[in-house]
Design a protein around this motif. Structure first.
Motif, PDB file in Angstrom:
ATOM      1  N   ASP A 105       0.858  -1.182   0.000  1.00 46.72           N
ATOM      2  CA  ASP A 105       0.000   0.000   0.000  1.00 46.72           C
ATOM      3  C   ASP A 105       0.898   1.238   0.000  1.00 46.72           C
ATOM      4  OD1 ASP A 105       0.927   0.421   2.608  1.00 46.72           O
ATOM      5  OD2 ASP A 105      -0.889  -0.301   3.559  1.00 46.72           O
ATOM      6  N   SER A 106       0.312   2.405   0.154  1.00 49.76           N
ATOM      7  CA  SER A 106       1.072   3.656   0.020  1.00 49.76           C
ATOM      8  C   SER A 106       1.388   4.316   1.356  1.00 49.76           C
ATOM      9  CB  SER A 106       0.292   4.629  -0.879  1.00 49.76           C
ATOM     10  OG  SER A 106       0.112   4.087  -2.169  1.00 49.76           O
ATOM     11  N   THR A 107       1.401   3.540   2.431  1.00 45.87           N
ATOM     12  CA  THR A 107       1.728   4.086   3.741  1.00 45.87           C
ATOM     13  C   THR A 107       3.248   4.148   3.880  1.00 45.87           C
ATOM     14  OG1 THR A 107      -0.253   3.019   4.625  1.00 45.87           O
ATOM     15  CG2 THR A 107       1.322   3.901   6.219  1.00 45.87           C
ATOM     16  N   HIS A 108       3.822   5.262   3.501  1.00 46.50           N
ATOM     17  CA  HIS A 108       5.277   5.377   3.481  1.00 46.50           C
ATOM     18  C   HIS A 108       5.870   5.214   4.880  1.00 46.50           C
ATOM     19  CE1 HIS A 108       5.923   6.326  -0.716  1.00 46.50           C
ATOM     20  NE2 HIS A 108       4.875   7.124  -0.670  1.00 46.50           N
ATOM     21  N   THR A 109       6.999   4.548   4.934  1.00 48.22           N
ATOM     22  CA  THR A 109       7.803   4.180   6.112  1.00 48.22           C
ATOM     23  C   THR A 109       7.178   3.054   6.938  1.00 48.22           C
ATOM     24  OG1 THR A 109       6.944   5.740   7.784  1.00 48.22           O
ATOM     25  CG2 THR A 109       8.644   6.580   6.281  1.00 48.22           C
ATOM     26  N   LYS A 110       5.907   2.734   6.711  1.00 46.03           N
ATOM     27  CA  LYS A 110       5.252   1.625   7.420  1.00 46.03           C
ATOM     28  C   LYS A 110       4.323   0.876   6.476  1.00 46.03           C
ATOM     29  CE  LYS A 110       5.149   3.954  11.948  1.00 46.03           C
ATOM     30  NZ  LYS A 110       4.267   4.433  13.048  1.00 46.03           N
ATOM     31  N   ALA A 111       4.786   0.660   5.243  1.00 51.00           N
ATOM     32  CA  ALA A 111       3.923   0.057   4.220  1.00 51.00           C
ATOM     33  C   ALA A 111       3.586  -1.387   4.562  1.00 51.00           C
ATOM     34  CB  ALA A 111       4.602   0.133   2.865  1.00 51.00           C
ATOM     35  N   ARG A 112       2.454  -1.837   4.059  1.00 55.28           N
ATOM     36  CA  ARG A 112       2.000  -3.203   4.271  1.00 55.28           C
ATOM     37  C   ARG A 112       1.930  -3.915   2.927  1.00 55.28           C
ATOM     38  NH1 ARG A 112       0.365  -3.425   9.320  1.00 55.28           N
ATOM     39  NH2 ARG A 112      -0.612  -5.439   9.068  1.00 55.28           N
ATOM     40  N   ILE A 113       2.426  -5.146   2.902  1.00 55.28           N
ATOM     41  CA  ILE A 113       2.488  -5.921   1.666  1.00 55.28           C
ATOM     42  C   ILE A 113       1.087  -6.314   1.217  1.00 55.28           C
ATOM     43  CG2 ILE A 113       3.291  -8.076   0.630  1.00 55.28           C
ATOM     44  CD1 ILE A 113       5.689  -7.953   2.529  1.00 55.28           C
ATOM     45  N   ILE A 114       0.829  -6.116  -0.073  1.00 57.63           N
ATOM     46  CA  ILE A 114      -0.446  -6.512  -0.668  1.00 57.63           C
ATOM     47  C   ILE A 114      -0.284  -7.820  -1.444  1.00 57.63           C
ATOM     48  CG2 ILE A 114      -2.225  -5.880  -2.351  1.00 57.63           C
ATOM     49  CD1 ILE A 114      -1.658  -2.950  -1.621  1.00 57.63           C
ATOM     50  N   SER A 115       0.796  -7.938  -2.234  1.00 59.74           N
ATOM     51  CA  SER A 115       1.027  -9.153  -3.013  1.00 59.74           C
ATOM     52  C   SER A 115       2.497  -9.252  -3.392  1.00 59.74           C
ATOM     53  CB  SER A 115       0.167  -9.167  -4.283  1.00 59.74           C
ATOM     54  OG  SER A 115       0.566  -8.123  -5.160  1.00 59.74           O
ATOM     55  N   ILE A 116       2.899 -10.439  -3.784  1.00 62.41           N
ATOM     56  CA  ILE A 116       4.260 -10.683  -4.251  1.00 62.41           C
ATOM     57  C   ILE A 116       4.200 -11.536  -5.514  1.00 62.41           C
ATOM     58  CG2 ILE A 116       6.523 -11.694  -3.707  1.00 62.41           C
ATOM     59  CD1 ILE A 116       5.939 -11.299  -0.777  1.00 62.41           C
ATOM     60  N   GLU A 117       4.854 -11.086  -6.551  1.00 60.92           N
ATOM     61  CA  GLU A 117       4.952 -11.884  -7.776  1.00 60.92           C
ATOM     62  C   GLU A 117       6.035 -12.947  -7.585  1.00 60.92           C
ATOM     63  OE1 GLU A 117       2.819 -11.470 -10.158  1.00 60.92           O
ATOM     64  OE2 GLU A 117       1.932  -9.733  -9.162  1.00 60.92           O
ATOM     65  N   THR A 118       5.884 -14.084  -8.267  1.00 60.49           N
ATOM     66  CA  THR A 118       6.846 -15.175  -8.082  1.00 60.49           C
ATOM     67  C   THR A 118       7.541 -15.599  -9.376  1.00 60.49           C
ATOM     68  OG1 THR A 118       5.111 -16.838  -8.417  1.00 60.49           O
ATOM     69  CG2 THR A 118       5.514 -16.093  -6.157  1.00 60.49           C
ATOM     70  N   GLU A 119       7.014 -15.199 -10.502  1.00 63.69           N
ATOM     71  CA  GLU A 119       7.494 -15.739 -11.777  1.00 63.69           C
ATOM     72  C   GLU A 119       8.975 -15.455 -12.013  1.00 63.69           C
ATOM     73  OE1 GLU A 119       6.406 -15.535 -16.558  1.00 63.69           O
ATOM     74  OE2 GLU A 119       5.097 -14.577 -15.081  1.00 63.69           O
ATOM     75  N   ARG A 120       9.389 -14.210 -11.810  1.00 67.11           N
ATOM     76  CA  ARG A 120      10.786 -13.858 -12.106  1.00 67.11           C
ATOM     77  C   ARG A 120      11.748 -14.582 -11.176  1.00 67.11           C
ATOM     78  NH1 ARG A 120      13.414  -7.732 -12.712  1.00 67.11           N
ATOM     79  NH2 ARG A 120      15.384  -8.456 -13.620  1.00 67.11           N
ATOM     80  N   VAL A 121      11.417 -14.641  -9.896  1.00 64.79           N
ATOM     81  CA  VAL A 121      12.287 -15.319  -8.940  1.00 64.79           C
ATOM     82  C   VAL A 121      12.421 -16.801  -9.294  1.00 64.79           C
ATOM     83  CG1 VAL A 121      12.538 -16.025  -6.523  1.00 64.79           C
ATOM     84  CG2 VAL A 121      11.832 -13.697  -7.075  1.00 64.79           C
ATOM     85  N   LYS A 122      11.324 -17.448  -9.636  1.00 65.25           N
ATOM     86  CA  LYS A 122      11.365 -18.883  -9.965  1.00 65.25           C
ATOM     87  C   LYS A 122      12.186 -19.132 -11.231  1.00 65.25           C
ATOM     88  CE  LYS A 122       7.082 -20.310  -7.677  1.00 65.25           C
ATOM     89  NZ  LYS A 122       5.705 -20.836  -7.856  1.00 65.25           N
ATOM     90  N   ASP A 140       4.495   0.776  -4.534  1.00 68.59           N
ATOM     91  CA  ASP A 140       3.040   0.914  -4.477  1.00 68.59           C
ATOM     92  C   ASP A 140       2.453   1.008  -5.882  1.00 68.59           C
ATOM     93  OD1 ASP A 140       3.326   3.536  -5.403  1.00 68.59           O
ATOM     94  OD2 ASP A 140       2.780   4.477  -3.499  1.00 68.59           O
ATOM     95  N   GLU A 141       1.144   1.216  -5.952  1.00 57.36           N
ATOM     96  CA  GLU A 141       0.469   1.202  -7.247  1.00 57.36           C
ATOM     97  C   GLU A 141       0.878   2.363  -8.144  1.00 57.36           C
ATOM     98  OE1 GLU A 141      -3.700   1.492  -6.623  1.00 57.36           O
ATOM     99  OE2 GLU A 141      -3.586   3.407  -5.538  1.00 57.36           O
TER     100      GLU A 141
END
Length: 592
Positions: A105-122, A140-141
């Motif tokens: 999200d857009s809460t700077h300095t205390k942001a919360r994870i919304i999602s993580i992509e996995t394709e590139r890492v794999k 953020d978005e």
């Protein structure tokens, strides 16, 4: 092929020699047949240096620009780590949070994870690379760089382990495992080979220093085994899993939260809605409230006390004063020289006598207790900061935490977790991985409340009361001690209804001996408990709870809190109505 996530903190990559040592650990794991993802923090005190630079330029730097600045520390570390791995003959690719695809999200300095992509890492792992991920950051978005707050690299590591379905998440740090208390504070601290998620969650939130609480929340939520290890040796370390070290001991660890501040709101109207208005005002400032206690009211007035981080005291007082017209309180007092001492253990839920033992240990050391809160697996007390170190040492010794239990495991065992076969489902769940999760909302209408009001405040009050109660074989559930007016304290406890008359007799006898001005008994009480993961990191949990009860015209008579639970007492006849409104209020986050 199995997959391991290895996280290296700032002290583990503080210089080039340590970076090379960390690189060797990753390469060794890869040669043992694992795919390896490394999560790396900024070097040493680099983040502190960057914060200091910002303060030299601007006393109140914009949060967005702070994220831009602080994220560079991890970028330096991951690049150097990749270079080290290449120099040792292995393949590696470094990635920022944005390059991985960590969306927040857009809460700077205390942001919360919304999602993580996995394709590139794999893809990079399948190509034989060790993937080095910058901890602590995302995007953020609007493509702004965000940071996850202090301890964010732990959060990144456990989140990646969850979304990649890793076999384990290894946390490398400057200590060789989880200790019964912070070994930097107490030399007698003992390393444990195993600790439960719930115990670690309480200890992490209490300032145990090894793991950040949000990362433990993730691990519990997604069943990720965490292996805490030393960066500087091959000692086996500590596994954080479902079960505690011992099934016979009630207490597994102790902790000190040193820099607390206490705020006491005296004489608030004892009517529905007051708790909601107070904490709504505080939550609007994004202030993290820790201990909350409200004692049984008298003459239509009650006292509410709570603690906040010391550096947020002034902001908290401003929020309280801004709501004075609504709260109609008589006075506000505060103390910024206090610390919290806690003991934690899954065994507390099964064994009695833990509270009175803790209070007696502190009384024998002439340490005065200012506030008390309890949960099923934790007891916390507030003491003067000057007494905090002695208090920690006293409870650690009192519960024999320096001695290995007879039934402790002899070695760190390999842990296999249930695997998610549907990757799409895992990613879908992780889109809300930072969301609040409520495990249960429970009504207990079997309790009565005993209250000793305006007891002269000196060491040993709680010990005297609870030893007398325990001597009669009466089980105590909730314990709340609040600051009274002047040099006095208010102490409340809940006992089974069947024992209320006997408990009242004991309370009157001890109250007379201690000089209490008034002894009260509410024979028909109902306890409502909301428990789950993320309660402390979601400042709106108490607000939602208090608002729901207020809207239903249900008055909150007693409050105590822990890292994973909020308990309130209401009138017995309103218990079922309270349960119904809370189930409705938390329907969107309540597990089926």
């Amino acid at each position: 092929m199995s997959l391991i996530v290895q996280k290296f903190g700032g002290t583990s990559v503080a210089d080039c020699e340590k970076i090379v040592a960390a690189a060797r650990k990753a390469i060794r794991a890869q040669k043992q047949g694992h795919q390896v993802v490394m999560v790396v923090s900024a070097m040493g005190k680099n983040t502190d240096v960057l914060v200091d630079l910002a303060r030299q330029i601007n006393d109140h730097p914009p949060a967005r620009e702070m994220d831009m600045l602080l994220s560079t520390g991890e970028q330096v570390s991951v690049a150097l780590m990749a270079m080290a791995i290449h120099s040792l003959g292995a393949k590696a690719v470094s990635l920022t949070g944005a390059q991985i695809g960590i969306k927040t999200d857009s809460t700077h300095t205390k942001a919360r994870i919304i999602s993580i992509e996995t394709e590139r890492v794999k893809e990079l792992l399948d190509a034989g690379n060790i993937v080095i991920a910058a901890g602590f950051q995302g995007i953020d978005e609007n493509l702004n760089i965000t940071t996850l707050g202090r301890g964010g690299s732990d959060t990144t590591a456990v989140a990646l382990a969850a979304v990649l379905d890793a076999d384990a998440c290894e946390i490398y740090t400057d200590v060789d495992g989880v200790y019964t208390t912070d070994p930097r504070l107490l030399a007698e601290a003992r390393r444990v080979l195993q600790i439960s998620y719930d115990e670690m969650l309480e200890l992490a939130s209490l300032g145990a220093g090894v793991m950040h609480s949000r990362s433990v929340e993730f691990a519990k939520k997604f069943g990720v085994p965490i292996h805490v290890r030393s960066s500087f040796s091959d000692i086996t370390g500590t596994m954080i899993v479902d079960q505690p070290e011992s099934n016979t001991r009630p207490v597994g660890g102790a902790a000190m939260t040193k820099n607390e501040a206490r705020v006491t709101i005296e004489g608030v109207p004892d009517v529905p809605g007051i708790s909601h208005e107070l904490f709504h005002s505080i939550a609007s400032k994004a202030i993290s409230v820790d201990m909350i206690v409200q004692d049984i009211g008298a003459d239509g007035r009650a006292n509410i006390s709570f603690t906040v981080p010391r550096d947020e005291l002034e902001q908290t007082l401003d929020a309280v004063r801004s709501a004075s017209d609504i709260l109609k309180y008589e006075n506000v007092r505060h103390d910024e020289e206090v610390s919290k001492i806690s003991v934690v253990g899954l065994g507390m839920a099964e064994q009695s006598g833990v509270a009175d033992k803790m209070f007696r240990v502190l009384a024998d050391n002439k340490i005065n207790i200012q506030m008390i809160t309890t949960s099923e697996i934790k007891i916390s007390v507030l003491v003067a900061r000057e007494d905090a170190q002695r208090a920690l040492a006293a409870v650690h010794s009192g519960f024999l935490l320096d001695v290995t239990p007879d039934d402790a495991p002899e070695s760190v065992a390999a842990v296999s977790r249930e695997r998610e076969h549907d990757a799409a489902e895992v990613v879908s769940r992780l889109r809300t991985m930072e969301d609040l999760t409520i495990d249960s909302i429970v009504l207990d209408d079997s309790q009565s409340v005993i209250a000793l009001r305006r007891v002269p405040d000196h060491p040993g009050i709680a010990a005297r009361v609870f030893e007398a109660i325990a001597a009669e074989g009466i089980l105590v559930d909730m314990i709340v001690q609040n600051v009274g007016r002047g040099d006095a304290a208010n102490l409340s406890l809940t006992v089974p209804k069947s024992d209320s008359e006997q408990a009242l007799v004991v309370a009157k006898r001890i109250g007379d001996e201690l000089g209490a001005e008034e002894i009260l008994c509410k024979a028909d009480a109902a306890k409502l408990s909301v428990s789950g993961i993320g309660l402390r990191s979601h400042t709106g949990v108490g607000i939602r709870m208090f608002r729901a009860l207020s809207d239903a015209g249900i008055n909150v008579e007693l409050i105590n809190t822990s890292e994973v639970m909020v308990n309130v007492i209401v009138e017995g006849k309103q218990g079922q109505a309270g349960l119904d409104v809370l189930n409705k209020a938390f329907a969107d986050v309540l597990l089926d």
